[in-house]
Motif scaffolding. Structure first.
Motif, PDB file in Angstrom:
ATOM      1  N   PHE A  99     -12.774   8.749   8.330  1.00 18.01           N
ATOM      2  CA  PHE A  99     -12.171   7.263   7.728  1.00 18.01           C
ATOM      3  C   PHE A  99     -11.359   6.475   8.425  1.00 18.01           C
ATOM      4  CE2 PHE A  99     -13.737  10.263   4.649  1.00 18.01           C
ATOM      5  CZ  PHE A  99     -14.828   9.582   4.163  1.00 18.01           C
ATOM      6  N   PHE A 115      -7.028   6.934  -8.427  1.00 20.89           N
ATOM      7  CA  PHE A 115      -7.485   5.214  -8.076  1.00 20.89           C
ATOM      8  C   PHE A 115      -6.841   4.806  -9.165  1.00 20.89           C
ATOM      9  CE2 PHE A 115      -9.922   8.433 -10.762  1.00 20.89           C
ATOM     10  CZ  PHE A 115      -9.359   8.002 -12.329  1.00 20.89           C
ATOM     11  N   THR A 120      -3.693   0.160   0.335  1.00 23.28           N
ATOM     12  CA  THR A 120      -3.724  -1.190   0.903  1.00 23.28           C
ATOM     13  C   THR A 120      -2.871  -1.207   1.958  1.00 23.28           C
ATOM     14  OG1 THR A 120      -3.610  -2.647  -0.702  1.00 23.28           O
ATOM     15  CG2 THR A 120      -5.824  -1.870  -1.407  1.00 23.28           C
ATOM     16  N   TYR A 169     -10.981   8.922   1.731  1.00 22.24           N
ATOM     17  CA  TYR A 169     -12.044   7.740   1.183  1.00 22.24           C
ATOM     18  C   TYR A 169     -11.874   6.660  -0.186  1.00 22.24           C
ATOM     19  CZ  TYR A 169     -16.238   6.028  -1.547  1.00 22.24           C
ATOM     20  OH  TYR A 169     -16.802   5.633  -2.133  1.00 22.24           O
ATOM     21  N   GLU A 170     -10.859   7.251  -1.134  1.00 20.02           N
ATOM     22  CA  GLU A 170     -10.252   6.162  -1.721  1.00 20.02           C
ATOM     23  C   GLU A 170      -9.864   5.534  -1.254  1.00 20.02           C
ATOM     24  OE1 GLU A 170      -9.650   3.942  -4.900  1.00 20.02           O
ATOM     25  OE2 GLU A 170     -11.308   6.222  -4.501  1.00 20.02           O
ATOM     26  N   SER A 208      -9.883   3.403   1.999  1.00 20.61           N
ATOM     27  CA  SER A 208     -11.255   3.254   2.605  1.00 20.61           C
ATOM     28  C   SER A 208     -12.047   2.618   1.473  1.00 20.61           C
ATOM     29  CB  SER A 208     -12.442   4.220   3.157  1.00 20.61           C
ATOM     30  OG  SER A 208     -13.290   3.588   3.651  1.00 20.61           O
ATOM     31  N   ARG A 209     -12.181   3.221   0.095  1.00 21.71           N
ATOM     32  CA  ARG A 209     -13.033   2.526  -0.580  1.00 21.71           C
ATOM     33  C   ARG A 209     -11.953   0.794  -1.406  1.00 21.71           C
ATOM     34  NH1 ARG A 209     -12.735   0.946  -5.781  1.00 21.71           N
ATOM     35  NH2 ARG A 209     -10.834   2.898  -6.207  1.00 21.71           N
ATOM     36  N   GLN A 210     -11.264   1.132  -1.789  1.00 19.17           N
ATOM     37  CA  GLN A 210     -10.134   0.009  -2.339  1.00 19.17           C
ATOM     38  C   GLN A 210     -10.001  -0.515  -0.652  1.00 19.17           C
ATOM     39  OE1 GLN A 210      -6.062   0.812  -3.286  1.00 19.17           O
ATOM     40  NE2 GLN A 210      -7.341   2.804  -4.559  1.00 19.17           N
ATOM     41  N   ARG A 211      -9.816  -0.359   0.409  1.00 19.56           N
ATOM     42  CA  ARG A 211     -10.009  -1.688   1.008  1.00 19.56           C
ATOM     43  C   ARG A 211     -10.647  -2.444   1.488  1.00 19.56           C
ATOM     44  NH1 ARG A 211      -5.326   1.235   5.901  1.00 19.56           N
ATOM     45  NH2 ARG A 211      -3.967   1.599   3.713  1.00 19.56           N
ATOM     46  N   ARG A 212     -12.233  -1.443   1.136  1.00 22.14           N
ATOM     47  CA  ARG A 212     -13.184  -2.358   1.740  1.00 22.14           C
ATOM     48  C   ARG A 212     -13.691  -2.432   0.782  1.00 22.14           C
ATOM     49  NH1 ARG A 212     -15.548   2.377   2.603  1.00 22.14           N
ATOM     50  NH2 ARG A 212     -16.286   2.445   0.551  1.00 22.14           N
ATOM     51  N   THR A 213     -13.482  -2.368  -0.762  1.00 25.61           N
ATOM     52  CA  THR A 213     -13.072  -3.196  -2.147  1.00 25.61           C
ATOM     53  C   THR A 213     -12.089  -5.284  -1.531  1.00 25.61           C
ATOM     54  OG1 THR A 213     -13.770  -1.692  -2.870  1.00 25.61           O
ATOM     55  CG2 THR A 213     -12.848  -4.004  -4.782  1.00 25.61           C
ATOM     56  N   ARG A 256     -13.491  -7.575   0.098  1.00 23.66           N
ATOM     57  CA  ARG A 256     -14.870  -8.991   0.042  1.00 23.66           C
ATOM     58  C   ARG A 256     -14.007 -10.255  -0.447  1.00 23.66           C
ATOM     59  NH1 ARG A 256     -18.027  -3.746  -3.200  1.00 23.66           N
ATOM     60  NH2 ARG A 256     -18.388  -2.629  -1.776  1.00 23.66           N
TER      61      ARG A 256
END
Length: 278
Positions: A145, A214, A219, A267-268, A270-275, A278
Motif C-alpha cells: 500500500f 473511515f 489524507t 487500504y483505508e 490509500s482509498r481516501q487519498r485516491r478519492t 480525483r
C-alpha cells in the motif's frame, strides 16, 4: 568462488545458527533468505549477499536456480541434500537455494521520508510484535500500500528471522525497516518531519477508540500505530497518538490480528487519498 560441502563443518553450523539464534544473527550481521521470491527480490533490490548455498545431487535444479547460479557473482557453496534440508523449512521440502545475506539496519535518526509539498508519506509502527510471521506479513502489506517504512518498537520480533523474511515475500528488501525503543523516539521522528515542512499525525488503532477509521481524515502524512498482538496498544502509545480510531467489525471475532488490522487501515488510507485526488 564455488566449493562443495558434504559434512557438517563449522560454516554449516554457523548457517544453522542463523535459523533460530537471534543473538548470533545480530552479532554476525547475517541472516538466511529462503524461497524463490525473497531471494529474487533481494537481488533485484541490490541487497548485499555473502553466499548462495545450493543443493547438490538429484533431482536437477530448476531453471530459476540454475540461471541464478550461472549469472550471480556471489560466492557459491554446494551442500548435500541432508545439509540443505536442515537450512530450509520442513514443510516445504529440501530448498534448492538459500542465500546468506548481510543485515542492513537503517537508523531512525536519519530517516526522512517524503518531501515537502509532495505525496504525504505513510509510516507504520508495529509495537512489540510477538510473531516473526506477523511482522513479515505486516511489512508485506506496508509495501503493497505504498508505505515509506516500518518502525518496530520495543524488543519485538526480529525482521531478519527466517519466518519474517519469508512472510514478507521479499518486501523486506524493498523498504526500510527501522527499530526504536518506544514512543519517545517515534515522537522525535514526527517532530523532525514537521520541522521539514511535512505535517504529520500519529494515528493509533484501538478497539475502544471513539471514531471509526473511515470517519477520520487520513489524507495527511500519517504514522499508523499497530499495537501488540496480545496486549494491544500500551498506555504510552495511547498518549502519544494524536487520534485513535477503530475498525468496525461484525461476526463473533473479538479482534483482528495485527497484520489484518494494518492491511485494512492501510487500504483505508490509500482509498481516501485516491478519492481526494480525483
Amino acid at each position: 568462488m564455488n566449493r562443495r560441502v558434504s559434512t557438517r563443518n563449522a560454516s554449516v553450523q554457523v548457517w544453522q545458527a542463523y535459523l533460530n539464534n537471534r543473538t548470533k544473527r545480530h552479532r554476525d550481521g547475517r541472516f538466511l533468505v529462503q524461497g524463490v521470491r525473497p531471494i529474487t527480490q533481494a537481488i533485484a533490490n541490490d541487497w548485499p549477499l555473502e553466499t548462495l548455498l545450493y543443493r547438490l545431487g538429484t533431482p536437477d535444479l530448476s531453471a530459476w536456480a540454475r540461471e541464478l547460479l550461472d549469472t550471480s557473482e556471489v560466492p557459491q557453496v554446494g551442500l548435500v541434500p541432508e545439509l540443505m534440508a536442515e537450512l530450509g523449512e520442513k514443510s516445504t521440502g529440501i530448498p534448492e537455494v538459500v542465500a546468506v545475506a548481510m543485515s542492513r539496519q537503517p537508523e531512525l535518526d536519519t530517516f526522512e521520508p517524503g518531501e515537502p509539498g509532495e505525496d504525504a508519506p505513510i509510516v507504520v509502527v508495529f509495537d512489540r510484535p510477538n510473531s516473526p510471521g506477523n511482522l513479515g506479513t505486516l511489512i508485506r502489506s506496508a509495501d503493497a500500500f505504498g508505505a515509506s517504512g516500518v518502525i518496530v518498537t520495543g524488543h519485538g520480533a526480529d525482521q531478519f528471522d527466517p519466518q519474517a523474511v519469508r512472510a514478507s515475500t521479499g518486501s523486506l528488501f524493498a523498504m526500510p525497516v527501522l527499530r526504536a525503543a518506544g514512543a519517545a523516539q517515534v515522537l522525535e521522528f514526527r517532530d523532525r518531519q514537521v520541522a521539514r515542512g511535512i505535517p504529520t499525525r500519529i494515528i493509533g488503532t484501538d478497539e475502544r477508540a471513539p471514531h471509526a477509521i473511515f470517519d477520520h481524515d487520513l489524507t495527511e502524512a500519517t504514522i499508523l500505530v499497530i499495537g501488540n498482538e496480545t496486549s494491544g496498544m500500551s498506555t504510552a502509545w495511547q498518549e502519544a497518538c494524536d487520534d485513535l480510531v477503530f475498525i468496525p467489525m461484525g461476526g463473533t471475532a473479538s479482534s483482528l490480528g495485527a497484520p489484518s488490522a494494518a492491511a485494512i487501515a492501510l487500504y483505508e488510507i490509500s482509498r481516501q487519498r485516491r478519492t481526494f485526488a480525483r
